[in-house]
Motif scaffolding. Structure first.
Motif, PDB file in Angstrom:
ATOM      1  N   ASN A   1       0.850  -1.175   0.000  1.00  0.00           N
ATOM      2  CA  ASN A   1       0.000   0.000   0.000  1.00  0.00           C
ATOM      3  C   ASN A   1       0.893   1.234   0.000  1.00  0.00           C
ATOM      4  N   TYR A   2       0.933   1.929  -1.135  1.00  0.00           N
ATOM      5  CA  TYR A   2       1.820   3.076  -1.263  1.00  0.00           C
ATOM      6  C   TYR A   2       1.380   4.251  -0.397  1.00  0.00           C
ATOM      7  N   ALA A   3       0.113   4.248   0.022  1.00  0.00           N
ATOM      8  CA  ALA A   3      -0.399   5.381   0.803  1.00  0.00           C
ATOM      9  C   ALA A   3       0.006   5.296   2.269  1.00  0.00           C
ATOM     10  N   ASP A   4       0.282   4.088   2.761  1.00  0.00           N
ATOM     11  CA  ASP A   4       0.646   3.910   4.164  1.00  0.00           C
ATOM     12  C   ASP A   4       2.147   3.730   4.299  1.00  0.00           C
ATOM     13  N   ASP A   5       2.744   4.494   5.201  1.00  0.00           N
ATOM     14  CA  ASP A   5       4.184   4.371   5.409  1.00  0.00           C
ATOM     15  C   ASP A   5       4.519   3.099   6.174  1.00  0.00           C
ATOM     16  N   TYR A   6       3.662   2.740   7.132  1.00  0.00           N
ATOM     17  CA  TYR A   6       3.964   1.604   8.001  1.00  0.00           C
ATOM     18  C   TYR A   6       3.503   0.295   7.380  1.00  0.00           C
ATOM     19  N   ASP A   7       3.994  -0.795   7.929  1.00  0.00           N
ATOM     20  CA  ASP A   7       3.647  -2.127   7.423  1.00  0.00           C
ATOM     21  C   ASP A   7       2.610  -2.753   8.332  1.00  0.00           C
ATOM     22  N   LYS A   8       1.445  -3.077   7.780  1.00  0.00           N
ATOM     23  CA  LYS A   8       0.366  -3.630   8.593  1.00  0.00           C
ATOM     24  C   LYS A   8       0.658  -5.068   9.012  1.00  0.00           C
ATOM     25  N   GLY A   9       1.454  -5.775   8.205  1.00  0.00           N
ATOM     26  CA  GLY A   9       1.638  -7.188   8.470  1.00  0.00           C
ATOM     27  C   GLY A   9       2.819  -7.538   9.354  1.00  0.00           C
ATOM     28  N   ASP A  10       3.523  -6.572   9.887  1.00  0.00           N
ATOM     29  CA  ASP A  10       4.711  -6.860  10.681  1.00  0.00           C
ATOM     30  C   ASP A  10       4.361  -7.073  12.155  1.00  0.00           C
ATOM     31  N   THR A  11       3.631  -8.161  12.426  1.00  0.00           N
ATOM     32  CA  THR A  11       3.269  -8.479  13.812  1.00  0.00           C
ATOM     33  C   THR A  11       4.015  -9.707  14.300  1.00  0.00           C
TER      34      THR A  11
ATOM     35  N   GLU B   1      -2.905  -8.727   7.443  1.00  0.00           N
ATOM     36  CA  GLU B   1      -1.623  -9.320   7.806  1.00  0.00           C
ATOM     37  C   GLU B   1      -0.723  -9.524   6.585  1.00  0.00           C
ATOM     38  N   THR B   2      -1.301  -9.466   5.392  1.00  0.00           N
ATOM     39  CA  THR B   2      -0.489  -9.599   4.182  1.00  0.00           C
ATOM     40  C   THR B   2      -0.200  -8.240   3.551  1.00  0.00           C
ATOM     41  N   LYS B   3      -0.616  -7.144   4.188  1.00  0.00           N
ATOM     42  CA  LYS B   3      -0.414  -5.807   3.639  1.00  0.00           C
ATOM     43  C   LYS B   3       0.896  -5.223   4.138  1.00  0.00           C
ATOM     44  N   LYS B   4       1.624  -4.624   3.218  1.00  0.00           N
ATOM     45  CA  LYS B   4       2.878  -3.968   3.576  1.00  0.00           C
ATOM     46  C   LYS B   4       2.789  -2.502   3.155  1.00  0.00           C
ATOM     47  N   GLY B   5       3.445  -1.637   3.912  1.00  0.00           N
ATOM     48  CA  GLY B   5       3.471  -0.215   3.589  1.00  0.00           C
ATOM     49  C   GLY B   5       4.607   0.116   2.640  1.00  0.00           C
TER      50      GLY B   5
ATOM     51  N   LYS C   1       7.362   1.614   3.237  1.00  0.00           N
ATOM     52  CA  LYS C   1       8.698   1.352   3.777  1.00  0.00           C
ATOM     53  C   LYS C   1       9.143  -0.064   3.459  1.00  0.00           C
ATOM     54  N   GLY C   2       8.214  -1.028   3.622  1.00  0.00           N
ATOM     55  CA  GLY C   2       8.527  -2.406   3.289  1.00  0.00           C
ATOM     56  C   GLY C   2       8.791  -2.574   1.806  1.00  0.00           C
ATOM     57  N   TRP C   3       8.022  -1.846   0.993  1.00  0.00           N
ATOM     58  CA  TRP C   3       8.204  -1.904  -0.455  1.00  0.00           C
ATOM     59  C   TRP C   3       9.560  -1.342  -0.859  1.00  0.00           C
ATOM     60  N   LEU C   4       9.912  -0.169  -0.311  1.00  0.00           N
ATOM     61  CA  LEU C   4      11.180   0.459  -0.662  1.00  0.00           C
ATOM     62  C   LEU C   4      12.371  -0.339  -0.163  1.00  0.00           C
ATOM     63  N   GLN C   5      12.190  -1.056   0.930  1.00  0.00           N
ATOM     64  CA  GLN C   5      13.280  -1.878   1.444  1.00  0.00           C
ATOM     65  C   GLN C   5      13.569  -3.042   0.505  1.00  0.00           C
ATOM     66  N   LYS C   6      12.521  -3.547  -0.142  1.00  0.00           N
ATOM     67  CA  LYS C   6      12.686  -4.733  -0.982  1.00  0.00           C
ATOM     68  C   LYS C   6      12.895  -4.389  -2.449  1.00  0.00           C
ATOM     69  N   TYR C   7      12.272  -3.314  -2.921  1.00  0.00           N
ATOM     70  CA  TYR C   7      12.286  -3.023  -4.348  1.00  0.00           C
ATOM     71  C   TYR C   7      12.903  -1.659  -4.664  1.00  0.00           C
ATOM     72  N   MET C   8      13.424  -1.560  -5.880  1.00  0.00           N
ATOM     73  CA  MET C   8      13.855  -0.282  -6.439  1.00  0.00           C
ATOM     74  C   MET C   8      12.746   0.199  -7.367  1.00  0.00           C
ATOM     75  N   PRO C   9      12.198   1.403  -7.164  1.00  0.00           N
ATOM     76  CA  PRO C   9      11.093   1.869  -8.012  1.00  0.00           C
ATOM     77  C   PRO C   9      11.501   1.915  -9.478  1.00  0.00           C
TER      78      PRO C   9
ATOM     79  N   PRO D   1       8.945   7.813   2.265  1.00  0.00           N
ATOM     80  CA  PRO D   1       8.188   8.182   3.473  1.00  0.00           C
ATOM     81  C   PRO D   1       8.896   9.186   4.370  1.00  0.00           C
ATOM     82  N   GLU D   2      10.215   9.073   4.476  1.00  0.00           N
ATOM     83  CA  GLU D   2      10.932   9.978   5.397  1.00  0.00           C
ATOM     84  C   GLU D   2      10.964  11.422   4.887  1.00  0.00           C
ATOM     85  N   TYR D   3      10.676  11.610   3.583  1.00  0.00           N
ATOM     86  CA  TYR D   3      10.693  12.962   3.020  1.00  0.00           C
ATOM     87  C   TYR D   3       9.304  13.464   2.651  1.00  0.00           C
TER      88      TYR D   3
END
Length: 418
Positions: A70-80, A194-198, A200-208, A255-257
């Motif tokens: 989810n590009y709109a959310d900075d945080y990761d919903k599934g990181d529990t 639980e399968t949704k990532k924000g 930050k998780g996307w940017l950590q794994k992928y290069m846009p 997200p940080e900017y």
């Protein structure tokens, strides 16, 4: 990441193919293109161009094909800390009744099993082995007999409702009560999240594929030669200057900017007292004022004067500054003359903090008629968004008139308002 450009087409003058070009692919007209046919250009005038994000070094692809970012959310919903196996078990134990999830995944299981028994790898291979094949009703009754010891809730009941017509195993109508019961169930949001990532998780794994700040345009190969346009849905555009062609800028800061909203929408007042304003001419210095200038110098004055709302005119990207914003070229972009999209967000946020509502003047009847910018003759045909002939031109304003009866044009304009 999927980038979709909508373009209508008209007869023999339609483009041969469409491409997304920019500094992200060296302005290549073939690197990211869509041709006619499958996943290219369809009969309704849509082109599909897919840009694939690249895995960063050391990262592995997502194991689940339905992994969502989810590009709109900075945080990761599934990181529990819950594993995907635990999520599935929890969903099966707490949400699904026995067999329900199996039914949803494979509603044609009955027909598939019968087909495999008759023609599959373990079935008869010759006509002699096939022998006499029982009719469909007999085969179905045999299957039901085999399943009679199963729990009642194993699957929604499959009983024939044929209204006296010839029986067909592939058109079995299920028990209406079972389907009604299933449709009444609330969606399993808790497990889905639980399968949704924000981001930050996307940017950590992928290069846009299209990095923030990239300049790009849409390219058409037409019978009359190549044609480049600013995408109709671009949300940040640098207008043409010194004879250079306008450019779209991909605006999606990390997200940080990215701008963080601080204030909520003010309470709706009993009555409105609106201050109409234009950002560019709001200053006293001989220059085009910016969003930040407006925040520091105009908003406090508006609040002190007793207004409870501002109406901003000329904020959508337009070609000629002297028109005060009444020849719009890019309906989804605030004018870069005044700052970035995040600067505009800050203006709205600070106004809300002062208790001021913000209205935007969006002028759909004032689309620029220039053919090198905006939407006029967008893909070289006459015309994607506007009426042809005299009906498509406003003789007093010198602007184009939208085809309001066209569904795709209505989608474009309503989405713009939204």
């Amino acid at each position: 990441m999927c980038n979709i450009e909508w373009i209508s087409w008209n007869g023999l003058q339609a483009p041969r193919y469409c491409a997304l070009i920019g500094d992200f692919n060296g302005w290549s007209t073939t690197g990211n293109c869509a041709r006619e046919g499958h996943f290219g250009h369809d009969d309704y005038g849509y082109w599909f161009i897919i840009l694939e994000d690249k895995l960063r070094e050391g990262e592995e692809p997502d194991k689940l094909y339905f992994q969502q970012y989810n590009y709109a959310d900075d945080y990761d919903k599934g990181d529990t800390g819950i594993t995907i196996e635990e999520i599935f078990k929890k969903a099966n134990d707490e949400y699904w009744e026995p067999g329900e999830d199996r039914f949803i995944k494979s509603r044609y299981e009955v027909a598939a099993k019968l087909y495999e028994e008759m023609f599959g790898p373990n079935g008869p291979q010759t006509e002699e082995e096939l022998e006499a094949m029982p009719d469909a009703a007999t085969r179905y009754k045999t299957w039901k007999e085999q399943q009679k010891k199963d729990p009642a809730s194993n699957l929604p009941s499959y009983d024939v409702v044929d209204s006296g017509k010839e029986y067909d195993i592939y058109n079995v109508i299920g028990d209406p009560e079972s389907f009604k019961k299933f449709r009444m169930k609330p969606p399993p949001i808790a497990y889905w999240l639980e399968t949704k990532k924000g981001r930050k998780g996307w940017l950590q794994k992928y290069m846009p594929a299209l990095p923030h700040g990239s300049k790009y345009r849409v390219y058409f190969n037409t019978p009359n030669g190549p044609l480049e346009r600013v995408p109709a849905w671009a949300n940040f555009v640098i207008p043409d200057a010194d004879g250079m062609q306008a450019l779209a800028v991909h605006w999606e800061p990390p997200p940080e900017y990215a701008y963080k909203w601080k204030h909520k929408l003010p309470v709706k007042p009993k009555s409105l007292c609106i201050y109409e304003c234009h950002v560019g001419i709001s200053g006293q210095e001989p220059k085009v004022s910016s969003f930040n200038d407006f925040i520091s110098r105009v908003l406090p004055h508006v609040k002190e004067a007793g207004y409870n709302a501002i109406q901003i005119i000329g904020v959508v990207e337009h070609k000629d500054y002297f028109t005060v914003g009444y020849r719009v070229t890019n309906f989804y972009a605030v004018s870069s003359r005044y700052g970035t999209p995040d600067d505009f967000k800050r203006l709205v946020d600070e106004a809300h903090g002062l208790g001021l509502l913000v209205f935007l003047e969006i002028v759909h009847s004032y689309a620029a008629a220039d053919e090198m910018v905006g939407l006029s003759l967008f893909d070289g045909t006459n015309d994607c968004y506007f009426h042809t002939g005299k009906r498509g031109h406003h003789k007093f304003w010198g602007t184009r008139m939208f085809k309001y009866g066209d569904l795709d044009v209505l989608h474009f304009l309503l989405s713009n308002l939204n």
